[in-house]
Scaffold this motif. Sequence first.
Motif, PDB file in Angstrom:
ATOM      1  N   TYR A 201       0.843  -1.189   0.000  1.00 38.35           N
ATOM      2  CA  TYR A 201       0.000   0.000   0.000  1.00 38.35           C
ATOM      3  C   TYR A 201       0.882   1.244   0.000  1.00 38.35           C
ATOM      4  CZ  TYR A 201      -3.935  -3.054   1.145  1.00 38.35           C
ATOM      5  OH  TYR A 201      -4.898  -4.028   1.100  1.00 38.35           O
ATOM      6  N   THR A 276      -7.641   2.076   4.419  1.00 41.77           N
ATOM      7  CA  THR A 276      -7.860   1.254   3.230  1.00 41.77           C
ATOM      8  C   THR A 276      -9.282   0.736   3.122  1.00 41.77           C
ATOM      9  OG1 THR A 276      -7.140  -0.801   4.338  1.00 41.77           O
ATOM     10  CG2 THR A 276      -5.440   0.532   3.252  1.00 41.77           C
ATOM     11  N   ALA A 280      -8.891   2.360  -0.443  1.00 41.82           N
ATOM     12  CA  ALA A 280      -8.133   1.494  -1.340  1.00 41.82           C
ATOM     13  C   ALA A 280      -9.075   0.552  -2.074  1.00 41.82           C
ATOM     14  CB  ALA A 280      -7.083   0.695  -0.565  1.00 41.82           C
ATOM     15  N   SER A 283      -9.053  -3.570   0.785  1.00 45.61           N
ATOM     16  CA  SER A 283      -8.632  -3.136   2.122  1.00 45.61           C
ATOM     17  C   SER A 283      -7.577  -4.073   2.706  1.00 45.61           C
ATOM     18  CB  SER A 283      -9.839  -3.094   3.072  1.00 45.61           C
ATOM     19  OG  SER A 283     -10.218  -4.415   3.453  1.00 45.61           O
ATOM     20  N   GLN A 284      -6.891  -3.583   3.739  1.00 45.31           N
ATOM     21  CA  GLN A 284      -5.942  -4.437   4.457  1.00 45.31           C
ATOM     22  C   GLN A 284      -6.627  -5.662   5.027  1.00 45.31           C
ATOM     23  OE1 GLN A 284      -4.222  -2.990   8.095  1.00 45.31           O
ATOM     24  NE2 GLN A 284      -6.102  -2.042   8.841  1.00 45.31           N
ATOM     25  N   PRO A 300      -3.996  -3.020  -4.186  1.00 45.54           N
ATOM     26  CA  PRO A 300      -3.867  -2.125  -3.029  1.00 45.54           C
ATOM     27  C   PRO A 300      -3.918  -0.640  -3.379  1.00 45.54           C
ATOM     28  CG  PRO A 300      -1.686  -2.774  -3.738  1.00 45.54           C
ATOM     29  CD  PRO A 300      -2.660  -3.429  -4.706  1.00 45.54           C
ATOM     30  N   PRO A 302      -4.876   3.220  -4.156  1.00 45.27           N
ATOM     31  CA  PRO A 302      -5.904   4.096  -3.567  1.00 45.27           C
ATOM     32  C   PRO A 302      -6.991   4.441  -4.573  1.00 45.27           C
ATOM     33  CG  PRO A 302      -3.898   5.333  -4.023  1.00 45.27           C
ATOM     34  CD  PRO A 302      -3.574   3.897  -4.288  1.00 45.27           C
TER      35      PRO A 302
END
Length: 379
Positions: A201, A276, A280, A283-284, A300, A302
């Motif tokens: 990211y 995120t 993003a 997301s994570q 990842p 944005p």
Amino acid sequence: MTFPVVGMVGGGQLARMTHEAGIPLGIRFKLLSDTPQDSAAQVVSEVVLGDYRDLDTLRDFARGCDVITFDHEHVPTEHLRALEADGIPVRPGPDALVHAQDKGVMRAKLDAIGVPCPRHRIVSDPADVAAFAAEGDGFPVVLKTVRGGYDGKGVWVVDSVEEAEAPFKAGVPVLAEEKVDFVRELAANVVRSPHGQAVAYPVVESRQVDGVCDTVIAPAPDLDPALALHAEEMALRIAKELGVVGHLAVELFETRDGRVLVNELAMRPHNSGHWTQDGAITSQFANHVRAVLDLPLGDPRPRAKWTVMANVLGGDYPDMYSAYLHCMARDPQLKIHMYGKDVKPGRKVGHVNTYGDDLDDVLERAQHAAGYLRGTITE
């Protein structure tokens, strides 16, 4: 084909949001939680109440799970090795996770693979702290218990040998570090799967208040592109060298002479990656689920030029729901994420995400919403 069951050890907000990310994929979650009131225990359908420090409890919990993962790093390393010996996939595994559990082990490994860190060593007593200080630029010195610290706990900044006594009372080894003269704190978040696929990211700026993350700006403003790329590559290399599976957060200091030094590691979804969820493409949390199941990782990148995450901390006004009317009417694009926790002063009870093309506007919107929910802003 039966959809897999992910066993999550720990019932906090990270488990809650990881579970949420698995719902669209049809992934089943099983939770080992301390109490039924824990954040994730309120929303996961299959909850086992028990002590993660008890091996028999962990073994009973692991039955029926296809993989075990975590929302904290505190499960004893030897218990994780026992689960692996039983044939249970543990991700991240104990050989990787120990580097997030033990700061001394982490520093030694990062030294061995050539990753830049603050000057450091294990110290035995206050006199040894004074000797460490004298080896460098003197006091102040940062002292950390090698295990158990979180959100500023287990960390002391000491200005004299007399102040150095408190950390040794815990009865665990103490790590001494130079107090870095840094410009700001950054974080590089990466995710790695068992077969070695990895994504990074954008590097973010993490602003702390009293040792607790307050605001995260993605991407970090005015960060030299070459330094950002170096930080991402360093985080990816750490993940590979340590054998991390899942999400890895590498907390960094940006120094005044244009370098980055590794401060801490976390092998789980992390506060610096909460942006995120809304900022993003993947997301994570979603990528952590994919990684521990060895599914292809998601994009990842944005969605917007700027995303800001602001933590919502407890204040003197426990009824945060009544603030929704103002926050949502003022900012229809605002994303509110609450954790189902009782409101206590200083406690993380939620976060908000904002995004857009103008950083000043995005930052103001996030901080206004977080302040209004807490009660420190009333108009």
